[in-house]
Write a protein that holds these residues in place. Structure first.
Motif, PDB file in Angstrom:
ATOM      1  N   VAL A 132     -57.297 -80.480   2.951  1.00  0.00           N
ATOM      2  CA  VAL A 132     -57.364 -81.554   1.952  1.00  0.00           C
ATOM      3  C   VAL A 132     -56.430 -81.238   0.787  1.00  0.00           C
ATOM      4  O   VAL A 132     -55.683 -82.106   0.307  1.00  0.00           O
ATOM      5  CB  VAL A 132     -58.809 -81.731   1.446  1.00  0.00           C
ATOM      6  N   LEU A 133     -56.461 -79.985   0.329  1.00  0.00           N
ATOM      7  CA  LEU A 133     -55.625 -79.561  -0.801  1.00  0.00           C
ATOM      8  C   LEU A 133     -54.142 -79.667  -0.451  1.00  0.00           C
ATOM      9  O   LEU A 133     -53.341 -80.178  -1.249  1.00  0.00           O
ATOM     10  CB  LEU A 133     -55.983 -78.134  -1.200  1.00  0.00           C
ATOM     11  N   ALA A 134     -53.769 -79.193   0.741  1.00  0.00           N
ATOM     12  CA  ALA A 134     -52.366 -79.233   1.156  1.00  0.00           C
ATOM     13  C   ALA A 134     -51.866 -80.671   1.261  1.00  0.00           C
ATOM     14  O   ALA A 134     -50.775 -81.007   0.770  1.00  0.00           O
ATOM     15  CB  ALA A 134     -52.197 -78.512   2.498  1.00  0.00           C
ATOM     16  N   GLY A 135     -52.665 -81.541   1.891  1.00  0.00           N
ATOM     17  CA  GLY A 135     -52.269 -82.938   2.006  1.00  0.00           C
ATOM     18  C   GLY A 135     -52.173 -83.619   0.653  1.00  0.00           C
ATOM     19  O   GLY A 135     -51.252 -84.403   0.406  1.00  0.00           O
ATOM     20  N   GLY A 136     -53.119 -83.295  -0.241  1.00  0.00           N
ATOM     21  CA  GLY A 136     -53.099 -83.879  -1.581  1.00  0.00           C
ATOM     22  C   GLY A 136     -51.883 -83.454  -2.384  1.00  0.00           C
ATOM     23  O   GLY A 136     -51.265 -84.269  -3.078  1.00  0.00           O
ATOM     24  N   ILE A 137     -51.532 -82.182  -2.299  1.00  0.00           N
ATOM     25  CA  ILE A 137     -50.350 -81.684  -3.022  1.00  0.00           C
ATOM     26  C   ILE A 137     -49.083 -82.330  -2.474  1.00  0.00           C
ATOM     27  O   ILE A 137     -48.186 -82.733  -3.241  1.00  0.00           O
ATOM     28  CB  ILE A 137     -50.260 -80.142  -2.909  1.00  0.00           C
ATOM     29  N   TYR A 138     -49.015 -82.473  -1.164  1.00  0.00           N
ATOM     30  CA  TYR A 138     -47.832 -83.097  -0.550  1.00  0.00           C
ATOM     31  C   TYR A 138     -47.717 -84.562  -0.974  1.00  0.00           C
ATOM     32  O   TYR A 138     -46.628 -85.072  -1.204  1.00  0.00           O
ATOM     33  CB  TYR A 138     -47.933 -82.979   0.970  1.00  0.00           C
ATOM     34  N   GLY A 139     -48.872 -85.229  -1.074  1.00  0.00           N
ATOM     35  CA  GLY A 139     -48.860 -86.599  -1.559  1.00  0.00           C
ATOM     36  C   GLY A 139     -48.471 -86.682  -3.023  1.00  0.00           C
ATOM     37  O   GLY A 139     -47.792 -87.617  -3.453  1.00  0.00           O
ATOM     38  N   ALA A 140     -48.900 -85.676  -3.807  1.00  0.00           N
ATOM     39  CA  ALA A 140     -48.575 -85.656  -5.235  1.00  0.00           C
ATOM     40  C   ALA A 140     -47.075 -85.559  -5.466  1.00  0.00           C
ATOM     41  O   ALA A 140     -46.553 -86.116  -6.440  1.00  0.00           O
ATOM     42  CB  ALA A 140     -49.287 -84.481  -5.911  1.00  0.00           C
ATOM     43  N   ILE A 141     -46.367 -84.861  -4.588  1.00  0.00           N
ATOM     44  CA  ILE A 141     -44.905 -84.744  -4.717  1.00  0.00           C
ATOM     45  C   ILE A 141     -44.268 -86.125  -4.608  1.00  0.00           C
ATOM     46  O   ILE A 141     -43.410 -86.509  -5.414  1.00  0.00           O
ATOM     47  CB  ILE A 141     -44.341 -83.798  -3.638  1.00  0.00           C
ATOM     48  N   VAL A 142     -44.707 -86.890  -3.601  1.00  0.00           N
ATOM     49  CA  VAL A 142     -44.188 -88.256  -3.428  1.00  0.00           C
ATOM     50  C   VAL A 142     -44.553 -89.102  -4.640  1.00  0.00           C
ATOM     51  O   VAL A 142     -43.727 -89.879  -5.150  1.00  0.00           O
ATOM     52  CB  VAL A 142     -44.763 -88.889  -2.143  1.00  0.00           C
TER      53      VAL A 142
END
Length: 383
Positions: A132-142
């Motif tokens: 969840v954290l990894a996906g959220g951080i990757y989304g935050a970059i976008v």
């Protein structure tokens, strides 16, 4: 009098967004199956009808109830991650963002949960939280690129999909089997990383891959629906999507809302990866050169579901059902790629759900305007 009331009720049903979404989705499915039948008939007319029926039946092709239940479980296991990716697309789309980067967010979620399970021997809930954290951080970059630099989320999302894929390939190559490109089996290397089933596997003929991921995915879909339609937070996010300048004028923090929406979308895609790989159903191939289809299929499920979290539940299952059904075709008659082709046709047509809704609304408005003109004309004649 009763007849006029019946007519009014029928007209009101056609105006309801929920009915329109369901009707448009059914049209897409039927047209897709028809085109699939035509393609099968071109290859070999004699077996075309039986083949399309086989695809629709999926696990019902098995003769015994026990086998049907077991393979129904397999379909549900793959539906859970697809539903999460579809919710990722749907949530961001409601905020005016096209999160095509859900595929990459799914990938980094898979990398995080598998590395935590195989390299750090963490329990399933820790692995899931890291996904969840990894996906959220990757989304935050976008989201940050969109909010502060006005970089289109489609462009940045596509680029990050491939960065994520090759980054995860390199990361998971450290925990792969020595004789194959696949990661070590989670069930054998770290049983504590397998999500619990709470006895659910017995409902599907002791299918060991059936876990709490299935009910959890449905619960998350319901929570997303509540957040979007019943909370001030959901209203603010959607208002930002409609018009970020107006949202800023109304006192809403539009940049924060954009980033937060993509964080939530990324987290949903990340947990989808955990829902698949922490069941032990699949292993990651460290040599794959294409982004997994799960994130892209989520786009279709979101639109087929009418961009509604509840509708997305049923749409995700249907798409997975059809995809699995294609594997039962007779490969001696039809090439193995035909099942993918038929699934792709149906999935492609799902993108026209909004178009069909637009056509229906246009026809309803045209009929209402015509009726209004006739009423005015009759009133003028009476006068």
């Amino acid at each position: 009098m009763p007849e006029s009331k019946t007519v009014k009720q029928k007209e009101s049903i056609w105006k309801k967004p929920g009915f329109q979404a369901v009707f448009a989705s059914v049209i897409c499915v039927l047209v897709g199956l028809l085109i699939g039948l035509i393609v099968l008939a071109i290859i070999k007319p004699a077996g075309a009808w039986d083949s399309i029926v086989t695809i629709v039946l999926n696990f019902f092709n098995y003769p015994t109830g026990a086998a049907r239940l077991r393979y129904l479980g397999n379909t549900l296991v793959k539906t859970a991650p697809l539903l999460m990716c579809a919710l990722s697309i749907q949530f961001c789309y409601k905020v005016g963002l096209f999160n095509i980067g859900a595929a990459g967010q799914y990938v980094v979620g898979a990398g995080a949960c598998l590395y935590a399970a195989l390299a750090w021997n963490q329990p399933w809930w820790v692995c899931m939280l890291l996904a969840v954290l990894a996906g959220g951080i990757y989304g935050a970059i976008v989201g940050a690129l969109k909010a502060y630099l006005n970089v289109n989320e489609v462009i940045s999302g596509i680029m990050l999909n491939w960065i994520g894929l090759y980054g995860v390939n390199m990361l998971l190559s450290k925990v792969k089997e020595s004789t194959s490109p696949y990661t070590i089996g989670v069930a054998s290397a770290n049983p504590s990383a397998i999500m619990p089933s709470l006895g659910m596997e017995k409902l599907f003929t002791n299918n060991k891959y059936v876990t709490i991921a299935i009910p959890l995915s449905v619960i998350i879909a319901i929570v997303v629906w509540i957040v979007q339609s019943k909370t001030t937070f959901g209203y603010e996010l959607q208002a930002t999507g409609f018009n970020k300048d107006a949202a800023r004028y109304a006192g809403m923090k539009e940049k924060r809302n954009i980033i937060l929406s993509l964080i939530i979308g990324g987290a949903l895609a990340g947990i989808g990866a955990a829902f698949l790989y922490l069941t032990g159903y699949e292993q990651w191939s460290c040599t794959q050169s294409s982004v997994p289809n799960m994130g892209f299929d989520g786009i279709s499920a979101a639109f087929l579901g009418g961009l509604n979290p509840i509708g997305t539940i049923f749409a995700s299952y249907f798409i997975q059902h059809i995809t699995d059904g294609g594997s039962y075709l007779d490969k001696a008659i039809y090439p193995s790629q035909i099942s993918d082709l038929i699934s792709a046709i149906i999935i492609y047509l799902c993108g026209f759900v909004l178009f069909f809704k637009y056509v229906m609304n246009s026809r309803i408005r045209a009929k209402e305007e015509k009726k209004l003109r006739e009423e005015k004309k009759s009133e003028g004649g009476q006068a």
